[in-house]
Design a protein around this motif. Structure first.
Motif, PDB file in Angstrom:
ATOM      1  N   MET A  32       0.847  -1.180   0.000  1.00 33.92           N
ATOM      2  CA  MET A  32       0.000   0.000   0.000  1.00 33.92           C
ATOM      3  C   MET A  32       0.893   1.244   0.000  1.00 33.92           C
ATOM      4  SD  MET A  32      -3.592   0.868   1.587  1.00 33.92           S
ATOM      5  CE  MET A  32      -4.033  -0.731   1.067  1.00 33.92           C
ATOM      6  N   THR A  33       0.536   2.202  -0.817  1.00 36.57           N
ATOM      7  CA  THR A  33       1.311   3.429  -0.943  1.00 36.57           C
ATOM      8  C   THR A  33       0.952   4.407   0.162  1.00 36.57           C
ATOM      9  OG1 THR A  33       1.261   3.148  -3.338  1.00 36.57           O
ATOM     10  CG2 THR A  33       1.912   5.302  -2.517  1.00 36.57           C
TER      11      THR A  33
ATOM     12  N   LYS B 246     -11.111  16.356   2.136  1.00 35.69           N
ATOM     13  CA  LYS B 246     -10.728  16.539   0.732  1.00 35.69           C
ATOM     14  C   LYS B 246      -9.681  15.502   0.330  1.00 35.69           C
ATOM     15  CE  LYS B 246      -8.519  20.011  -2.242  1.00 35.69           C
ATOM     16  NZ  LYS B 246      -7.142  19.534  -2.335  1.00 35.69           N
ATOM     17  N   MET B 247      -8.718  15.251   1.220  1.00 32.72           N
ATOM     18  CA  MET B 247      -7.700  14.233   0.938  1.00 32.72           C
ATOM     19  C   MET B 247      -8.358  12.862   0.766  1.00 32.72           C
ATOM     20  SD  MET B 247      -4.708  15.687   0.758  1.00 32.72           S
ATOM     21  CE  MET B 247      -3.558  14.340   0.945  1.00 32.72           C
TER      22      MET B 247
ATOM     23  N   TRP C 168      -6.735   9.577  -0.413  1.00 32.98           N
ATOM     24  CA  TRP C 168      -5.684   9.568   0.605  1.00 32.98           C
ATOM     25  C   TRP C 168      -6.332   9.624   1.979  1.00 32.98           C
ATOM     26  CZ3 TRP C 168      -1.174   8.065  -0.912  1.00 32.98           C
ATOM     27  CH2 TRP C 168      -0.785   8.291  -2.227  1.00 32.98           C
ATOM     28  N   HIS C 169      -6.151   8.550   2.743  1.00 32.66           N
ATOM     29  CA  HIS C 169      -6.826   8.395   4.027  1.00 32.66           C
ATOM     30  C   HIS C 169      -5.817   8.521   5.169  1.00 32.66           C
ATOM     31  CE1 HIS C 169     -10.098   7.213   1.518  1.00 32.66           C
ATOM     32  NE2 HIS C 169      -9.328   6.296   0.955  1.00 32.66           N
TER      33      HIS C 169
ATOM     34  N   GLU D 124      -2.545   7.042   3.608  1.00 32.75           N
ATOM     35  CA  GLU D 124      -2.480   5.766   2.914  1.00 32.75           C
ATOM     36  C   GLU D 124      -3.391   5.867   1.693  1.00 32.75           C
ATOM     37  OE1 GLU D 124      -2.404   1.831   5.234  1.00 32.75           O
ATOM     38  OE2 GLU D 124      -4.528   2.263   4.831  1.00 32.75           O
ATOM     39  N   SER D 125      -2.920   5.347   0.559  1.00 38.81           N
ATOM     40  CA  SER D 125      -3.747   5.413  -0.647  1.00 38.81           C
ATOM     41  C   SER D 125      -4.863   4.382  -0.574  1.00 38.81           C
ATOM     42  CB  SER D 125      -2.902   5.200  -1.901  1.00 38.81           C
ATOM     43  OG  SER D 125      -2.426   3.875  -1.942  1.00 38.81           O
ATOM     44  N   GLY D 126      -5.958   4.692  -1.220  1.00 37.04           N
ATOM     45  CA  GLY D 126      -7.105   3.795  -1.254  1.00 37.04           C
ATOM     46  C   GLY D 126      -8.150   4.349  -2.198  1.00 37.04           C
TER      47      GLY D 126
END
Length: 174
Positions: free
Chosen positions: A1-2, A24-25, A30-31, A44-46
């Motif tokens: 995970m990025t 907004k993120m 982006w969490h 963390e990207s998702g």
């Protein structure tokens, strides 16, 4: 995970602005994963989601577990804390953005807790920033530099207290 790290500064009275930025993120995928030094966030990207973030100020350690349980029971995920600031997230449920505090008095109490916390430490900073330097000490120059930075911190601290009082007044006039 990025993952990515972001640095973004928010003042204590800008919590709603910070919550909007975190939302907004999340909509961009982006969490929030972790909070670091003030202003440092790890994401963390998702999948993009319509998460809602809310912050509360709670420095009370006695009832902390009950406090967290109350939020969990209401559907909020506790993401972490930074100082006394508590970060919560929940998924969008319907058209209305969920709120932790639905009335103005509760919001005012949050800022009053923060104000109390800040004013407790203000005299300590004041003493360190205004204490005279003993010129005979070999650390006098180092102490002068430290005293300058303590004075700077004292000024920022005082400005924050004034802005929190301003935010309380603004809420009372709504």
């Amino acid at each position: 995970m990025t993952t990515i790290n972001k640095f973004k500064w928010f003042w204590a009275w800008e919590d709603e602005k910070e919550e909007a930025w975190l939302g907004k993120m999340a909509r961009e995928g982006w969490h929030l994963k972790k909070l670091g030094f003030p202003g440092k966030y790890k994401f963390e990207s998702g999948e993009p989601r319509k998460d809602h973030y809310r912050m509360d100020f709670m420095a009370d350690r006695k009832n902390y577990q009950n406090y967290l349980q109350l939020f969990q029971d209401a559907g909020w995920e506790h993401l972490g804390k930074l100082g006394g600031w508590q970060y919560f997230r929940t998924m969008e449920n319907g058209n209305e953005a969920p709120e932790i505090y639905t009335d103005t008095d509760s919001k005012i109490q949050k800022y009053q807790r923060l104000f109390s916390y800040l004013t407790i430490f203000f005299p300590v900073l004041f003493v360190f920033a205004t204490r005279p330097v003993v010129e005979t000490s070999w650390l006098a120059n180092v102490y002068e530099i430290g005293k300058f930075f303590m004075g700077l911190l004292l000024g920022i601290w005082a400005y924050t207290i004034v802005m929190i009082l301003s935010r309380i007044k603004q809420l009372k006039n709504k």
